[in-house]
Design a protein around this motif. Structure first.
Motif, PDB file in Angstrom:
ATOM      1  N   GLN A   1       7.005  -3.174  -4.247  1.00 14.27           N
ATOM      2  CA  GLN A   1       6.542  -3.468  -5.535  1.00 14.27           C
ATOM      3  C   GLN A   1       5.948  -4.971  -5.872  1.00 14.27           C
ATOM      4  N   ASP A   2       6.507  -5.519  -5.237  1.00 17.78           N
ATOM      5  CA  ASP A   2       5.767  -7.079  -5.433  1.00 17.78           C
ATOM      6  C   ASP A   2       4.411  -7.216  -4.850  1.00 17.78           C
ATOM      7  N   HIS A   3       4.125  -6.393  -3.633  1.00 17.72           N
ATOM      8  CA  HIS A   3       3.021  -6.588  -3.099  1.00 17.72           C
ATOM      9  C   HIS A   3       1.893  -5.633  -3.915  1.00 17.72           C
ATOM     10  N   PHE A   4       2.369  -4.514  -4.743  1.00 18.04           N
ATOM     11  CA  PHE A   4       1.597  -3.756  -5.449  1.00 18.04           C
ATOM     12  C   PHE A   4       1.928  -3.962  -6.987  1.00 18.04           C
ATOM     13  N   ASP A   5       2.125  -5.037  -7.356  1.00 14.65           N
ATOM     14  CA  ASP A   5       2.700  -5.268  -8.707  1.00 14.65           C
ATOM     15  C   ASP A   5       1.804  -4.715  -9.966  1.00 14.65           C
ATOM     16  N   SER A   6       0.582  -4.851  -9.411  1.00 14.70           N
ATOM     17  CA  SER A   6      -0.549  -4.344 -10.596  1.00 14.70           C
ATOM     18  C   SER A   6      -0.747  -2.668 -10.520  1.00 14.70           C
ATOM     19  N   HIS A   7       0.024  -2.193  -9.630  1.00 14.73           N
ATOM     20  CA  HIS A   7      -0.351  -0.891  -9.494  1.00 14.73           C
ATOM     21  C   HIS A   7       1.125  -0.011  -9.318  1.00 14.73           C
ATOM     22  N   SER A   8       2.220  -0.500 -10.108  1.00 15.45           N
ATOM     23  CA  SER A   8       3.463   0.333  -9.867  1.00 15.45           C
ATOM     24  C   SER A   8       3.500   1.525 -10.280  1.00 15.45           C
ATOM     25  N   THR A   9       2.614   2.087 -11.095  1.00 16.38           N
ATOM     26  CA  THR A   9       2.966   3.359 -11.584  1.00 16.38           C
ATOM     27  C   THR A   9       2.095   4.338 -10.514  1.00 16.38           C
ATOM     28  N   LEU A  10       1.366   3.800  -9.749  1.00 12.46           N
ATOM     29  CA  LEU A  10       0.576   4.524  -8.689  1.00 12.46           C
ATOM     30  C   LEU A  10       1.636   4.737  -7.634  1.00 12.46           C
ATOM     31  N   LEU A  11       2.101   3.414  -7.340  1.00 10.96           N
ATOM     32  CA  LEU A  11       3.272   3.342  -6.076  1.00 10.96           C
ATOM     33  C   LEU A  11       4.314   4.240  -6.407  1.00 10.96           C
ATOM     34  N   ARG A  12       4.593   4.384  -7.637  1.00 10.54           N
ATOM     35  CA  ARG A  12       5.898   5.436  -7.851  1.00 10.54           C
ATOM     36  C   ARG A  12       5.376   6.792  -7.787  1.00 10.54           C
ATOM     37  N   GLN A  13       3.943   7.167  -8.160  1.00 15.69           N
ATOM     38  CA  GLN A  13       3.858   8.583  -7.958  1.00 15.69           C
ATOM     39  C   GLN A  13       3.648   8.794  -6.256  1.00 15.69           C
ATOM     40  N   ILE A  14       3.223   8.025  -5.548  1.00 14.80           N
ATOM     41  CA  ILE A  14       3.208   7.915  -3.956  1.00 14.80           C
ATOM     42  C   ILE A  14       4.487   8.185  -3.511  1.00 14.80           C
ATOM     43  N   ALA A  15       5.554   7.748  -4.120  1.00 13.55           N
ATOM     44  CA  ALA A  15       6.729   7.722  -3.616  1.00 13.55           C
ATOM     45  C   ALA A  15       7.242   8.939  -3.893  1.00 13.55           C
ATOM     46  N   HIS A  16       7.215   9.543  -5.387  1.00 14.54           N
ATOM     47  CA  HIS A  16       7.805  10.702  -5.560  1.00 14.54           C
ATOM     48  C   HIS A  16       6.853  11.675  -4.650  1.00 14.54           C
ATOM     49  N   SER A  17       5.446  11.778  -4.657  1.00  8.98           N
ATOM     50  CA  SER A  17       5.062  12.583  -3.605  1.00  8.98           C
ATOM     51  C   SER A  17       5.557  12.593  -2.269  1.00  8.98           C
ATOM     52  N   ALA A  18       5.947  11.473  -1.778  1.00 12.33           N
ATOM     53  CA  ALA A  18       6.604  11.540  -0.635  1.00 12.33           C
ATOM     54  C   ALA A  18       7.945  12.165  -0.406  1.00 12.33           C
ATOM     55  N   VAL A  19       8.883  11.984  -1.666  1.00 15.34           N
ATOM     56  CA  VAL A  19      10.021  12.515  -1.576  1.00 15.34           C
ATOM     57  C   VAL A  19       9.980  14.125  -1.553  1.00 15.34           C
ATOM     58  N   PHE A  20       9.016  14.492  -2.525  1.00 11.10           N
ATOM     59  CA  PHE A  20       8.754  15.970  -2.641  1.00 11.10           C
ATOM     60  C   PHE A  20       8.470  16.452  -1.305  1.00 11.10           C
ATOM     61  N   THR A  21       7.360  15.988  -0.820  1.00  7.42           N
ATOM     62  CA  THR A  21       6.770  16.571   0.644  1.00  7.42           C
ATOM     63  C   THR A  21       7.830  16.608   1.615  1.00  7.42           C
ATOM     64  N   GLY A  22       8.634  15.825   1.613  1.00  4.80           N
ATOM     65  CA  GLY A  22       9.726  15.627   2.579  1.00  4.80           C
ATOM     66  C   GLY A  22      10.819  16.657   2.415  1.00  4.80           C
ATOM     67  N   ARG A  23      11.087  16.791   1.128  1.00  2.00           N
ATOM     68  CA  ARG A  23      12.307  17.747   0.721  1.00  2.00           C
ATOM     69  C   ARG A  23      11.643  19.104   0.793  1.00  2.00           C
ATOM     70  N   PHE A  24      10.518  19.517   0.609  1.00  2.00           N
ATOM     71  CA  PHE A  24       9.863  20.723   0.821  1.00  2.00           C
ATOM     72  C   PHE A  24       9.782  21.067   2.108  1.00  2.00           C
ATOM     73  N   ALA A  25       9.233  20.388   2.941  1.00  2.00           N
ATOM     74  CA  ALA A  25       8.992  20.629   4.528  1.00  2.00           C
ATOM     75  C   ALA A  25      10.563  20.819   5.188  1.00  2.00           C
ATOM     76  N   GLN A  26      11.474  20.045   4.705  1.00  2.00           N
ATOM     77  CA  GLN A  26      13.045  20.209   5.171  1.00  2.00           C
ATOM     78  C   GLN A  26      13.477  21.614   4.969  1.00  2.00           C
ATOM     79  N   GLY A  27      13.394  21.903   3.563  1.00  2.00           N
ATOM     80  CA  GLY A  27      13.891  23.154   3.103  1.00  2.00           C
ATOM     81  C   GLY A  27      13.146  24.204   3.543  1.00  2.00           C
ATOM     82  N   LEU A  28      11.761  24.274   3.692  1.00  2.00           N
ATOM     83  CA  LEU A  28      11.100  25.445   4.203  1.00  2.00           C
ATOM     84  C   LEU A  28      11.350  25.606   5.694  1.00  2.00           C
ATOM     85  N   THR A  29      11.518  24.565   6.352  1.00  2.00           N
ATOM     86  CA  THR A  29      11.692  24.503   7.850  1.00  2.00           C
ATOM     87  C   THR A  29      13.258  25.143   7.883  1.00  2.00           C
ATOM     88  N   GLU A  30      14.146  24.852   7.538  1.00  2.00           N
ATOM     89  CA  GLU A  30      15.419  25.248   7.306  1.00  2.00           C
ATOM     90  C   GLU A  30      15.257  26.887   6.857  1.00  2.00           C
TER      91      GLU A  30
END
Length: 272
Positions: A91-120
């Motif tokens: 957050q400190d490194h991207f302090d002026s783009h915290s919303t975008l960083l949060r969206q990237i994090a959300h996308s990362a968690v979604f993608t990981g969960r989807f891949a894990q669930g579908l693979t199973e």
């Protein structure tokens, strides 16, 4: 290659994510090392305890032990909490783009969960399912590289898109690379396990790859990443529910079901 006036540099991978990756690569099933990782990070410990004691899990007695919390939540959920907390360290490194960083994090968690669930669900194999969440999560981290290289320019690109995060075509047009092609390069730079790097290479362009469990995982990651952008729009959950009810194809129904799970999971992880 990126445009000549841009230097390809990588943000420092947060130590929490590195430690989780080492645990994943070890192939251990004993959660003790994961417990130790959580215990050493006060912020991750706090969020793990908040998560296990949230109404979502409906436990009758409050859990105070990290060891018990990790065993109750399970490997994927604890790993996701630790990883998203690792992104928060940026957050400190991207302090002026915290919303975008949060969206990237959300996308990362979604993608990981989807891949894990579908693979199973497709029964690809336990060893592949084990790394699916991690590989899917890191696939989305390719966006962090572009945000790191030129934060204002990437934010402008994101704002110009009809969805919260830019698509690969827009990224390639603006930078000469996109998050999918940068993810395996970042993983290699961060010295992540070879198997993770290999899956990220496949996920960048699975079309010409021979059929294999690795390709199935790569395709799952790519599809999960596409769906993650839709998940950041208001009508995504409703559209998935409809697709699941009307689709005649079993695979379409399965994908919709797994994506719905990923949608709910990504929206809840990190929001305590």
């Amino acid at each position: 290659m990126l445009e000549q006036d841009l230097a390809l540099t990588f943000p420092t991978l947060p130590s929490t994510i590195s430690k989780v990756e080492e645990f994943i690569a070890s192939g251990q099933t004993d959660p003790a090392p994961l417990v130790e990782i959580v215990e050493r990070d006060p912020s991750v410990s706090l969020n793990v305890l908040r998560r296990v004691n949230s109404p979502y899990h409906g436990l009758q007695r409050e859990v105070e032990s990290i060891d018990r919390a990790v065993r109750l939540l399970g490997f994927v959920e604890v790993s996701s909490i630790a990883m998203i907390e690792g992104v928060e360290e940026l957050q400190d490194h991207f302090d002026s783009h915290s919303t975008l960083l949060r969206q990237i994090a959300h996308s990362a968690v979604f993608t990981g969960r989807f891949a894990q669930g579908l693979t199973e669900a497709l029964d690809v194999g336990e060893d592949w399912a084990r790394i699916a969440f991690s590989a899917g999560f890191l696939h989305a981290m390719g966006r962090l590289v572009l945000l790191h290289i030129q934060p204002d320019r990437y934010a402008t690109l994101a704002e110009a898109d009809t969805r919260p995060l830019p698509g690969t075509e827009a990224e390639t047009h603006a930078f000469g690379e996109n998050y999918r092609t940068l993810a395996p390069q970042a993983a290699d730079h961060w010295n992540l396990p070879e198997r993770i790097c290999s899956v990220l290479q496949i996920a960048a362009n699975p079309t010409d790859r021979p059929e294999s469990p690795g390709k199935t995982l790569g395709v799952s990651i790519q599809n999960g990443s596409d769906l993650a952008r839709r998940d950041l729009t208001e009508d995504f959950a409703g559209s998935l529910e409809t697709a699941g009810e009307t689709s005649a194809a079993d695979i379409d129904h399965l994908v919709a079901k797994v994506a719905q799970d990923a949608s709910l999971y990504a929206s809840e992880v990190g929001h305590f």
